[in-house]
Motif scaffolding. Sequence first.
Motif, short mmCIF file in Angstrom:
data_model
loop_
_atom_site.label_atom_id
_atom_site.label_comp_id
_atom_site.label_asym_id
_atom_site.label_seq_id
_atom_site.Cartn_x
_atom_site.Cartn_y
_atom_site.Cartn_z
N MET A 1 2.93 12.99 -11.48
CA MET A 1 2.61 13.34 -12.87
C MET A 1 3.33 14.64 -13.22
N LEU B 1 1.80 4.59 -10.65
CA LEU B 1 0.96 5.79 -10.58
C LEU B 1 -0.50 5.41 -10.41
N GLN B 2 -0.92 4.43 -11.21
CA GLN B 2 -2.31 3.98 -11.18
C GLN B 2 -2.67 3.43 -9.80
N ARG B 3 -1.77 2.62 -9.25
CA ARG B 3 -2.06 2.00 -7.94
C ARG B 3 -2.12 3.04 -6.83
N GLU C 1 4.75 18.05 -18.90
CA GLU C 1 5.75 17.89 -19.97
C GLU C 1 6.75 19.04 -20.04
N ALA D 1 9.11 5.61 -10.06
CA ALA D 1 7.98 6.32 -10.67
C ALA D 1 8.40 7.69 -11.17
N GLN E 1 -2.92 6.14 -7.21
CA GLN E 1 -4.16 6.90 -7.41
C GLN E 1 -5.36 6.10 -6.91
N HIS F 1 -0.58 11.15 -6.07
CA HIS F 1 -0.29 10.76 -7.46
C HIS F 1 0.01 11.98 -8.33
N SER G 1 5.25 -1.60 -13.50
CA SER G 1 5.80 -0.53 -14.33
C SER G 1 5.51 0.84 -13.72
N LYS G 2 6.13 1.84 -14.31
CA LYS G 2 5.98 3.22 -13.86
C LYS G 2 4.50 3.66 -13.86
N GLU G 3 3.83 3.34 -14.97
CA GLU G 3 2.42 3.75 -15.11
C GLU G 3 1.56 3.03 -14.09
N GLU G 4 1.91 1.75 -13.88
CA GLU G 4 1.13 0.94 -12.94
C GLU G 4 1.29 1.49 -11.51
#
Lengths: 446, 294
Positions: A150, A127-129, A153, A196, A131, A146, A122-125
């Motif tokens: 981000m 980013l996490q990877r 907003e 992402a 990072q 990363h 997923s998108k969040e994953e």
Amino acid sequence: MLKTFPKGGLHVPDNKLSEKEAIQSINLPKTVQIPIAQHIGAPAKIIVERNDKVRTGQVIAKSSGFISANIHSPVTGTVTKIDTFLDSSGYKNPMVSIRVEEDNWIEEVDLSTEVNSEITVSKEEILQRIQNAGIVGLGGATFPSHIKLMVPEHAKAPEILLINGVECEPYLTADHRLMLEKPDEIIIGVQILMKALGVSRAAIGIENNKKDAIKILSERIKNIKGIEIVPLKVKYPQGGEKQLIKAIIKKEVPAGKLPLEVGAVVYNVGTTFAVYEAVQKNKPLIERVVTVTGKSLVKPSNFWVRIGTPIEHLLQAVGGVPENTGKIINGGPMMGKALKDYTVPVTKGTSGILLIPKEKSNRRPMQPCVRCAKCVDVCPMGLEPFLLMALSDNKLVERSKDDNILSCIECGSCSYICPSSRPLLDYIRLGKADVNKFLKSQKDGK
Amino acid sequence: MTDAILYTVGSLSGLGLVSAFVLFVVASKFKVYENPKIGQVEEMLPNSNCGGCGLPGCRPFAEALVEREDISDLFCPVGGNDVMKSISTFLGKDVAEKDPMVAVLRCNGTCEARPKVNTYDGAKSCKISAMTFAGDTGCDFGCDGHGDCVAVCDFDALYMDPVTHLPVVITDNCTACNACVLECPKNLFELRPKKKKDLKIYVACMNEDKAGIARKACSHACIACNKCVDVCPKDAITIENNVAYIHADLCTLCRKCAPVCPTNAIIETGFPPKKEKTEVAPAKVSTIEELKLN
């Protein structure tokens, strides 16, 4: 008509001596020294101790702060020292020294060489990877990757992803070779980044002197929607972030703003490959392509080099330093910096090592400015380098700020073109440091 | 004819009167009162506009002296106690009394003591060289020798020694204006009390490296051997970050520390030559191992 940026720029002999040399692996050195500040932002915090056993890919220093990146052990071995060592900045900085014993990767990493084209995470994953893998911009600025994903907003949503495969710096061929040898991985990396960021368009900008890379990548994107290859005119500094944006999407990033302001996010091809490895293979950023080149070398080469490898080790691999070498430069001839010592380690930002013979390595003596305005002509940011130099020399901090000294991308075109051999960029760098100090003191004062 | 003359005289006089009235109104309406004392105090000051007091120049300093109630934190290092005393009597306010200070260079890395390990051929400016790298010798903390301090000195109190490539302070000219202290990117200058006859003892080294590395880079480096600390009867010497520092307020200038320094890092100035032990031991020690045995 090929696309390019409109203002300034110059034609530098490109001297891509190693463009036909495939990227070779290099055997591991006996010890590696890993600086904990290889990125822009806060230095990572060391989490290993002396005599600890570390494995390849294990985190040895954790990101500390918003703008920071993890640092992993590039080898398997024992931590022998945590001390300050000389690095490419010319100063001693904290590093972790590891005695290399073997190359035993941590289990999580997928070491297979097959290309994994399915993007399942997923998108969040993603980013996490990215990072976790400690990926930073491999083009040289070493900005943690990363953070670009981000999107704040209130900020404008990104519209286009730009991939920088320009490599306008003379002599260097690391990105070129990577595009030739890992085109599939790079394209998948682009798709990962598109996912992402949530953008539907991506463009890979490549300078037109790399026709083979343009051809290979064009073949690979035939069946993929949204990605295009943009051949660019050969002009220095085409690879500058703002120059690339201007060339491809014809928008100018306002002074002091990020590319996101015009809806663009820019990644280097090397970074894109690292993103592929991090997301699809779970591999942290512990090695990169480094070009070792120079006209005096018998065989200029490209290497896969583990972070922390002493530059001495690379020089040995190309057959030692030729006798008439005057300077060894970390990076390319335009933006690189001469090294004080050969023992300094390769970091995430090292794209090449360049050897310059003695007769060509010395600066010519500085002459008075003849007001030819060549520096104004070549400045890709539309600045007036001769004026900024004078302002910086006379410590007119506020005026140099008003004359946008902070917009300088330090490409070195002005110093290159100056017929009076004036150290324009040196003084502009000094001026930038003074302006930043002044702005900081003002901010603190309030 | 007479009409024309009268008309001209009349109209011009009228214009003059109107203008005078306007000027009078404006002058009284927008009048800025300035304490005449400011000008007088400014006259008393050295008028070198060096910024040593911390204010932009002598005029702002004079304004501050006249306008502030408590001026005990203001001091003109150039004028010294004499000027401050006369200002004190003139204004009727108490002023601080300070010992005259003088700048000292805390580096003794001469060309002989500190061999070059590579060549720097960039812009001739210490600040630019310090941004590029730690210096062309093995010592990361020593003087770069491009003379930024000489350029910034308003009082001709500094010159570059052509032999040692280190700046030299001319004590008589130095006014302790702090310009060189702020300019030096390596932070090598320090203001120390001038005392009578310019008697000073200080450690001329800022090398924070460990003894072995420091000594290898420069034969005059402080190696933090603690000998001076042990010998000092007043506990005026402390070692921090591998560098000894003599606290001027505690030091009684007994001269016990300088002869014991194995690397000649402690410098004495202004003293008459000692009668018995005239020779300050030269750096006999060649290796660190020998040093440790001593």
